[in-house]
Design an enzyme around this catalytic site. Sequence first.
Site, PDB file in Angstrom:
ATOM      1  N   HIS A 108      -7.978 -57.963  -0.302  1.00  0.00           N
ATOM      2  CA  HIS A 108      -8.334 -57.440   1.023  1.00  0.00           C
ATOM      3  C   HIS A 108      -9.280 -58.454   1.681  1.00  0.00           C
ATOM      4  O   HIS A 108     -10.054 -59.115   0.980  1.00  0.00           O
ATOM      5  CB  HIS A 108      -9.056 -56.104   0.806  1.00  0.00           C
ATOM      6  N   ASP A 148     -13.403 -55.436  -6.725  1.00  0.00           N
ATOM      7  CA  ASP A 148     -13.239 -54.601  -5.541  1.00  0.00           C
ATOM      8  C   ASP A 148     -12.544 -53.322  -6.008  1.00  0.00           C
ATOM      9  O   ASP A 148     -11.343 -53.323  -6.283  1.00  0.00           O
ATOM     10  CB  ASP A 148     -12.384 -55.370  -4.522  1.00  0.00           C
ATOM     11  N   GLN A 196      -9.767 -49.121  -4.083  1.00  0.00           N
ATOM     12  CA  GLN A 196      -8.552 -48.312  -4.262  1.00  0.00           C
ATOM     13  C   GLN A 196      -8.431 -47.760  -5.685  1.00  0.00           C
ATOM     14  O   GLN A 196      -7.422 -47.112  -5.994  1.00  0.00           O
ATOM     15  CB  GLN A 196      -7.301 -49.137  -3.932  1.00  0.00           C
ATOM     16  N   LYS A 231     -12.976 -43.138   0.728  1.00  0.00           N
ATOM     17  CA  LYS A 231     -11.613 -43.123   0.163  1.00  0.00           C
ATOM     18  C   LYS A 231     -11.520 -42.162  -1.022  1.00  0.00           C
ATOM     19  O   LYS A 231     -10.462 -42.002  -1.628  1.00  0.00           O
ATOM     20  CB  LYS A 231     -11.208 -44.530  -0.283  1.00  0.00           C
ATOM     21  N   CYS A 246      -5.204 -55.575   6.384  1.00  0.00           N
ATOM     22  CA  CYS A 246      -6.344 -56.473   6.075  1.00  0.00           C
ATOM     23  C   CYS A 246      -6.000 -57.408   4.922  1.00  0.00           C
ATOM     24  O   CYS A 246      -6.867 -57.743   4.093  1.00  0.00           O
ATOM     25  CB  CYS A 246      -7.617 -55.689   5.764  1.00  0.00           C
TER      26      CYS A 246
HETATM   27  N1  PMP Z   1     -10.936 -53.523  -0.484  1.00  0.00           N
HETATM   28  C1  PMP Z   1      -9.825 -52.792  -0.506  1.00  0.00           C
HETATM   29  C2  PMP Z   1      -8.809 -53.024  -1.580  1.00  0.00           C
HETATM   30  C3  PMP Z   1      -9.620 -51.815   0.469  1.00  0.00           C
HETATM   31  O1  PMP Z   1      -8.505 -51.093   0.465  1.00  0.00           O
HETATM   32  C4  PMP Z   1     -10.610 -51.615   1.461  1.00  0.00           C
HETATM   33  C5  PMP Z   1     -10.440 -50.577   2.554  1.00  0.00           C
HETATM   34  N2  PMP Z   1      -9.210 -50.637   3.220  1.00  0.00           N
HETATM   35  C6  PMP Z   1     -11.754 -52.402   1.428  1.00  0.00           C
HETATM   36  C7  PMP Z   1     -11.884 -53.359   0.437  1.00  0.00           C
HETATM   37  C8  PMP Z   1     -12.850 -52.270   2.428  1.00  0.00           C
HETATM   38  O2  PMP Z   1     -13.463 -51.014   2.327  1.00  0.00           O
HETATM   39  P1  PMP Z   1     -14.491 -50.539   3.423  1.00  0.00           P
HETATM   40  O3  PMP Z   1     -13.818 -50.726   4.754  1.00  0.00           O
HETATM   41  O4  PMP Z   1     -14.733 -49.101   3.106  1.00  0.00           O
HETATM   42  O5  PMP Z   1     -15.719 -51.381   3.292  1.00  0.00           O
END
Ligand code: PMP
Length: 407
Positions: free
Chosen positions: A119, A196, A199, A222, A361
């Site tokens: 991401h 990270d 998910q 999430k 993203c």
């Molecule tokens: N890493 C991953 C794998 C994600 O799916 C997301 C959220 N889409 C993020 C990072 C970023 O999370 P946040 O926007 O809550 O900071």
Amino acid sequence: MNRFHQDFPILKQEVNGSPLVYLDSSATSQKPAQVIDAIDAYYKQINSNVHRGVHTLGTMATDAYEGAREKVRALIHARTTKEIIFNRGTTTGINLVARSYAAAKLTADDEILLTPAEHHSNLIPWQQAAKSSGAQLKYFELEPDGSLDLAKAKKMITSRTKVIAINHVSNVMGTIHPLKELAKLVHAHGGVIAVDGAQSVPHLKVDVQDLDVDFYTFSGHKMFGPTGIGVLYGKEALLDQMEPVEFGGEMIDHVDLYESTWKELPWKFEGGTPIIAGAIGLGAAIDYINSIGIEVIEKHDLEISQYAYDQLASHIEGISLYGPKQGRMGMVTFNLGDVHPHDVATVLDAEGIAVRAGHHCCQPLMRWLNVSATARASFHIYNDESDIDRLIKGLQKTKEYFGHVFR
Ligand code: PMP
């Protein structure tokens, strides 16, 4: 509708004349009444600033806030609450590690290893760390289904590898990465692994001591919690060596005109008034997860994802599905021929079905997949097979509608 569906007030509504089918939990999960009520009760009954008030409400708010930290510690089996830093979310947690740990430890001789499926939140902070330190970014090769081949990965991990920065579960393909093995390999060379977990924590049992990961970040929103609260887990010995990146009230021990000292862990990383209601909401979300059992959630979310994958593969002729055929967590990602995923999402929305469309993203991953965008249906405990059946019907309608570009 399964028995959990009724816990989520938002799911009881109709959207565009049809009962809502929410298939966008990877972007943000819905919130059960238990979480909404806990936040409501905080503001109605004990709202106060924490760690400073001598009065009763201040003590109650502090107890609730620190109680939430203990719930997080227990959920991921950290050794101590000193290792649980509250912040705004995964993005903030990764930025903290990339700025503070990497800035202190990285030199031009070092390498940071990532996958092309990160991401942007787990990519750009490392690009910045590489720029400021002179360290090099390197990428593991992915197998065609998006998984990692450990034997190939092993060859890339050397004494130059200072950091492996990797997702636990991909937010596009649902791939689950072998963290324990990667941690072992990088530790053997003196490096660290920063994960990270945006998910993964919402869907599967995470034990940071068993995985032996060094840093692990995730977002409350999430995992049934509110937006604006997240967690950075770090091993105490590493966090102890790191400098804060935000300075101000709450995080100090002693302040002089020219010098100051910091509080002990975890508070030295929590400058300013913390996200009190958010942490309490996250604590309620963890209570909710525990009331079901994370193992039950994990099994359900794997099964519903497999059901969705199999149904799409067998009922939607010509669909392109991305990621592993089995063992995917929480989502299916696809394209319908040349129909733009935004068009797919728009037709589904008209049927009351919410899916995500775009690059998620993950622009480098889109290039790796050789697409500009995809549609993604993602699931949580409140989804069941009837939701997937509605998705299939919606996609059949999309195909009819766009018959001129999709045959
Ligand atoms: N890493 C991953 C794998 C994600 O799916 C997301 C959220 N889409 C993020 C990072 C970023 O999370 P946040 O926007 O809550 O900071």
